[in-house]
Design a protein around this motif. Structure first.
Motif, PDB file in Angstrom:
ATOM      1  N   PRO A  56    -106.704  59.839 -33.224  1.00 54.78           N
ATOM      2  CA  PRO A  56    -105.350  60.370 -33.457  1.00 54.78           C
ATOM      3  C   PRO A  56    -105.397  61.799 -33.985  1.00 54.78           C
ATOM      4  O   PRO A  56    -106.298  62.177 -34.730  1.00 54.78           O
ATOM      5  N   ALA A  57    -104.404  62.598 -33.570  1.00 54.27           N
ATOM      6  CA  ALA A  57    -104.321  64.002 -33.971  1.00 54.27           C
ATOM      7  C   ALA A  57    -103.250  64.153 -35.039  1.00 54.27           C
ATOM      8  O   ALA A  57    -102.055  64.079 -34.737  1.00 54.27           O
ATOM      9  N   PRO A  58    -103.631  64.348 -36.311  1.00 52.02           N
ATOM     10  CA  PRO A  58    -102.646  64.482 -37.391  1.00 52.02           C
ATOM     11  C   PRO A  58    -101.781  65.723 -37.197  1.00 52.02           C
ATOM     12  O   PRO A  58    -102.267  66.781 -36.817  1.00 52.02           O
ATOM     13  N   PHE A  59    -100.496  65.584 -37.494  1.00 47.09           N
ATOM     14  CA  PHE A  59     -99.563  66.705 -37.418  1.00 47.09           C
ATOM     15  C   PHE A  59     -99.653  67.508 -38.708  1.00 47.09           C
ATOM     16  O   PHE A  59     -99.452  66.974 -39.801  1.00 47.09           O
ATOM     17  N   ILE A  60     -99.961  68.788 -38.602  1.00 46.60           N
ATOM     18  CA  ILE A  60    -100.129  69.625 -39.800  1.00 46.60           C
ATOM     19  C   ILE A  60     -99.145  70.799 -39.822  1.00 46.60           C
ATOM     20  O   ILE A  60     -99.288  71.725 -40.628  1.00 46.60           O
ATOM     21  N   GLY A  61     -98.152  70.765 -38.955  1.00 45.59           N
ATOM     22  CA  GLY A  61     -97.119  71.796 -38.972  1.00 45.59           C
ATOM     23  C   GLY A  61     -97.669  73.177 -38.656  1.00 45.59           C
ATOM     24  O   GLY A  61     -98.346  73.392 -37.655  1.00 45.59           O
ATOM     25  N   LEU A  62     -97.389  74.117 -39.544  1.00 42.10           N
ATOM     26  CA  LEU A  62     -97.816  75.505 -39.338  1.00 42.10           C
ATOM     27  C   LEU A  62     -99.191  75.789 -39.933  1.00 42.10           C
ATOM     28  O   LEU A  62     -99.560  76.954 -40.096  1.00 42.10           O
ATOM     29  N   GLY A  63     -99.935  74.740 -40.222  1.00 47.89           N
ATOM     30  CA  GLY A  63    -101.240  74.914 -40.862  1.00 47.89           C
ATOM     31  C   GLY A  63    -102.189  75.780 -40.058  1.00 47.89           C
ATOM     32  O   GLY A  63    -102.871  76.656 -40.606  1.00 47.89           O
ATOM     33  N   ASN A  64    -102.240  75.532 -38.734  1.00 47.40           N
ATOM     34  CA  ASN A  64    -103.145  76.331 -37.889  1.00 47.40           C
ATOM     35  C   ASN A  64    -102.718  77.788 -37.851  1.00 47.40           C
ATOM     36  O   ASN A  64    -103.564  78.699 -37.868  1.00 47.40           O
ATOM     37  N   TYR A  65    -101.411  78.021 -37.811  1.00 49.39           N
ATOM     38  CA  TYR A  65    -100.915  79.394 -37.761  1.00 49.39           C
ATOM     39  C   TYR A  65    -101.198  80.133 -39.076  1.00 49.39           C
ATOM     40  O   TYR A  65    -101.558  81.320 -39.063  1.00 49.39           O
TER      41      TYR A  65
END
Length: 305
Positions: A56-65
């Motif tokens: 599963p791919a956790p949703f981290i919002g704008l974390g990558n940005y």
């Protein structure tokens, strides 16, 4: 005699025009739209190699940005890419315009020879062209070192062009410009054929020199053409990948010579950080959309005028 005012009724648009747009729209939606949506979704997730195999791919919002925009390496790569892009665009437009002006002055035989040479350069795949130029600038057997040694008398054999960032981008710029000049030259030459000869002749009789005639007469006629060429060149050169990656395999330093396209590749495929790579790709798409918006806005202004 009475005049009867006729009111114009709006013309009805049938279903047929929209039906003809369906196949092309469907292909674009599948080929471009769906991968773009997937990329956008990945950019908001913690997506790595484990997620590729079903985790599963956790949703981290704008974390990558946030991670990308606060990384100094990203800004270094982006600045390097923009600078390389601007230099290549300026050199490409200038050389392409000069070649087009030369073709205008040549007779039919020599113009055909120049056109064949341009077509051969344009038809060569970027990867093949990069390896050819890599051989030209080879450290031990390159013809560039040999010619410099013969002309200057200084022993240049053994000089490595790709070991420094400046030499690397000099060679990369030659490869990129060499492949882009034919398109600019053919496009500008086609535009030059539409400039009225009588206007040029009148300016020449008035004492205007070649530079003045080009600046005051030819350039206004070709303004829209140059705008399209500049926008397309910026988009192409900002996302250049094959030439840079191929030169790095020949001998360039990845840390000092990566452009934004190579940086996305290294982040996503080499390091397995697909979410971070997706965020970088989305940022690049937004930059390219901003560049395209300049062209669209200018085109709309010209249509209204």
């Amino acid at each position: 005699m009475s005049l009867v005012a006729k009111t114009k009724t709006p013309r009805r648009v049938g279903f047929a025009p929209f039906a003809l747009l369906v196949p092309g729209t469907a292909v674009l939606a599948v080929v471009v739209g769906w991968p773009l949506i997937q990329l956008l979704i990945q950019s908001f997730q913690e997506y790595g190699r484990a997620q590729v195999f079903g985790a599963p791919a956790p949703f981290i919002g704008l974390g990558n940005y946030v991670e990308v925009l606060t990384d100094q390496k990203f800004w270094n790569v982006l600045g390097r890419s923009v600078l390389f892009c601007l230099v290549c665009v300026v050199v490409t437009i200038v050389l392409g315009t000069l070649v087009a002006l030369l073709m205008q002055r040549l007779n039919k035989f020599f113009r055909t020879l120049v056109s064949i040479g341009l077509l051969l350069a344009w038809a060569m795949p970027p990867l093949s062209a990069t390896f050819v130029w890599g051989w030209v600038f080879d450290t031990q057997y390159g013809i560039a070192n040999y010619l410099i040694t013969q002309v200057s008398g200084v022993d240049f054999m053994g000089h490595s062009w790709l070991i420094s960032a400046l030499g690397f981008f000099f060679v990369a710029g030659i490869v990129v410009v060499w492949g882009a000049v034919p398109f600019v030259a053919f496009t500008v030459y086609a535009g030059l054929t539409q400039v009225p000869d009588e206007v040029i002749e009148a300016a020449q009789l008035d004492g205007a020199g070649a530079v003045a005639r080009f600046r005051l007469i030819v350039l206004p006629y070709l303004r829209s053409i140059f705008l399209v060429l500049i926008v397309l060149s910026v988009i192409w050169d900002l996302r250049v990948f094959a030439q840079i990656k191929a030169l790095q395999t020949i001998g360039g330093s990845v840390a000092d010579t990566s452009t934004i396209g190579v940086y996305i590749y290294e982040t996503s495929l080499a390091n397995g950080e697909y979410g971070t790579g997706g965020a970088i790709a989305v940022i690049l798409v937004l930059i390219l959309m901003a560049v395209s918006f300049v062209y669209i806005r200018q085109s709309l202004k010209e249509d209204e005028a």
